[in-house]
Enzyme design. Structure first.
Site, PDB file in Angstrom:
ATOM      1  CE  LYS A 164      47.353  35.567  75.587  1.00 18.24           C
ATOM      2  NZ  LYS A 164      47.156  36.881  76.261  1.00 18.24           N
ATOM      3  CB  SER A 182      47.744  35.829  79.799  1.00 16.42           C
ATOM      4  OG  SER A 182      47.193  36.749  78.872  1.00 16.42           O
ATOM      5  CB  SER A 217      48.116  39.649  78.982  1.00 15.54           C
ATOM      6  OG  SER A 217      47.510  39.238  80.180  1.00 15.54           O
TER       7      SER A 217
END
Lengths: 49, 473
Positions: B79, B156, B180
């Protein structure tokens, strides 16, 4: 005290004002938790203890 | 190689058996990204050439009998709020300064994964600063869902979820401040583990909520998550929240046997404010039956202080995020996306007393949930009651409405380990998910329960139609 504006757009300031109301209501909910009346927050800051 | 391995563990077994190579796995991942990334928006930056070099080095080690372990030669993604040795971390924002990475350095997690031989395929899409919403006015990809490209990949850890689901890598690093890891795992039909807070160090990860941010693995199965956790976990002096806890062999705990385990279930339907997918209750009940089949005792219970826990997560997260972002919000307002800047700026309404009170309630909440775990060993709930929303339904002016009937924030202020795993498809063909939570530091049992379900079912191996061989030919 009136908060200092963030955005130059009045529309965006309106969005911010609406979000503030939601967050303030959440905060108020937490101030109403009677069980927390005499609780020390330390255990809340470090949940690994 | 006959067919590309479907899971990280399967790929490792194939590498050990000599029926595939790291180069083959990596080329397969590159080919899949070449085919699908323009439609899905998984990557912010691909590191194809360095991945090829890493794969070649992995194969050389293996041929020399010097393999580094189960992740050696496995394609993974990071990420893009996780700093790495290669490239800048963008946090998917124009407002993020390179000075951050110069100050904090490379994350422990990226260092550990690379040291274990993992092949980093690139940096993955997120929501801006792990909050906000997709914003087409900014020069970043929109993360789309491989089950339906008109839908959101969730957030996210968006690219982490859609990239694993679409086969662009076998595992990914996600972070979780309000869900997330678990939300994109749920929306994309994969498995994601939020470990106990402090289990995996968060140094070198762009903060959202300092006391809420969890770093964890996302992959196709609980076994894959266990293998990744074995590398990612462990103390780091660079993270003041990192616990002094030894790394364990979590994968060795996966026996498939839940005899003697007491599971408490809360359907949380009373909290599904945006509704319940018509197929969700039956799929959830079917999953409970599988837990019973594995030997667990399943009883109903009521998880305490739901509304308060959600409020604690929001107040603490926004207060901590506001402290981090206030200078840049003043100086670089237009560089932030609309949803992000409205959300972060609005937190100026919160006072120091509000923050402290949230921490006090957090302590009460923890005491109550610790008490719950005296009568049960695990708590099972839905991750959410609906699948991924349509991108057209996301309104940057109302970011708080973007995650309807999602329950993941409950477990962030508590810090308990929680895993999200797929339970089948909704009435509109999007994945649904359940969550299994355990006591602090009991990832062994959380992973064991998820693995016990996955040994008896196949939902975690379901593939989005666009990624099947016929669709790609």
């Amino acid at each position: 005290m009136t908060p200092r504006p963030w955005a130059s757009s009045t529309d965006e300031e309106a969005l911010i004002a609406a979000s503030r109301e939601i967050f303030a209501a959440m905060a108020e909910l937490l101030h109403e938790v009677a069980e927390a009346r005499y609780v020390d927050p330390a255990g809340g800051f470090d949940i690994t203890r | 190689m006959t067919a590309a391995p479907e899971t990280l563990a399967e790929a490792n077994r194939a590498l050990v058996a000599g029926t595939t190579t790291a180069v083959e796995l990596t080329e397969c991942a590159i080919e899949r990204a070449d085919q699908l990334d323009s439609q899905l928006g998984v990557f912010i930056a691909r590191t194809t050439e360095s991945a090829r070099v890493a794969a070649e080095l992995s194969d050389r080690r293996r041929r020399a009998g010097e393999s580094l372990g189960p992740l050696d030669g496995i394609p993974i993604g990071l990420k893009d709020i996780v700093s790495d040795v290669e490239g800048q971390t963008t946090a998917q924002s124009l407002a993020h300064s390179p000075a951050w990475q110069e100050t904090v350095g490379v994350s422990s997690v990226a260092r550990r994964l690379r040291a274990a031989g993992a092949v980093v395929m690139g940096k993955l899409t997120t929501m801006e600063f792990a909050t906000g919403l997709p914003d087409e006015t900014k020069p970043f990809p929109t993360p789309r869902n491989p089950w339906d490209v008109d839908r959101w990949a969730g957030g996210s850890s968006s690219g982490s979820g859609s990239g694993v689901a679409s086969g662009m890598f076998l595992g990914a690093v996600g972070t979780d401040t309000a869900g997330s890891i678990r939300i994109p795992s749920a929306f994309n039909g994969i498995t994601g583990l939020k470990p106990t807070f402090g289990r995996v160090p968060k140094d070198g990860v762009v903060p959202l909520g300092f006391t809420l941010d969890h770093v964890g693995p996302m992959a196709r199965t609980a076994e894959d998550c266990a293998l990744m956790l074995e590398v990612m976990a462990g103390h780091s002096d660079s993270d003041p929240c990192a616990a002094h806890r030894p790394t364990e062999s979590w994968s060795s705990a996966l026996t498939g046997d839940l005899r003697g385990i007491r599971i408490g279930v809360d359907t949380w339907e009373r909290h599904a404010a945006a509704g319940v997918d018509p197929d969700q209750p039956a799929l959830f009940q079917r999953s409970l039956d599988v837990l019973r089949d594995a030997g667990a005792t399943v009883t109903q219970l009521e998880v305490p202080m739901y509304a308060e826990a959600m409020a604690v997560d929001m107040i603490v997260m926004l207060s901590e995020a506001h402290a981090f972002h206030a200078p840049d919000l003043r100086g670089r307002w237009e560089d932030y996306g609309l949803a992000t800047r409205v959300l972060l700026a609005s937190a100026d309404v919160l006072t120091g007393a509000d923050y402290v009170q949230a921490q006090r309630v957090r302590r009460v909440l923890r005491t109550r949930v610790d008490g719950l775990f005296e009568s049960v060993d695990l708590v099972v709930t839905p991750s959410g009651h609906l699948g991924a929303p349509l991108l057209s339904d996301l309104d940057p002016a109302n970011a708080l409405t973007a995650l309807p009937s999602v329950h993941t924030p409950y477990w962030n202020p508590l810090g308990n380990p929680t895993i999200a795993l797929p339970i089948g498809l909704s009435s509109v063909g999007t994945p649904l998910s359940m969550s299994i939570s355990g006591r602090h530091w009991d990832e062994r049992l959380v992973l064991r329960a998820a693995d016990a379900v996955q040994r008896r079912t196949s939902e975690h191996l379901a593939k989005p139609p666009m990624t099947t061989a016929g669709a790609l030919s």
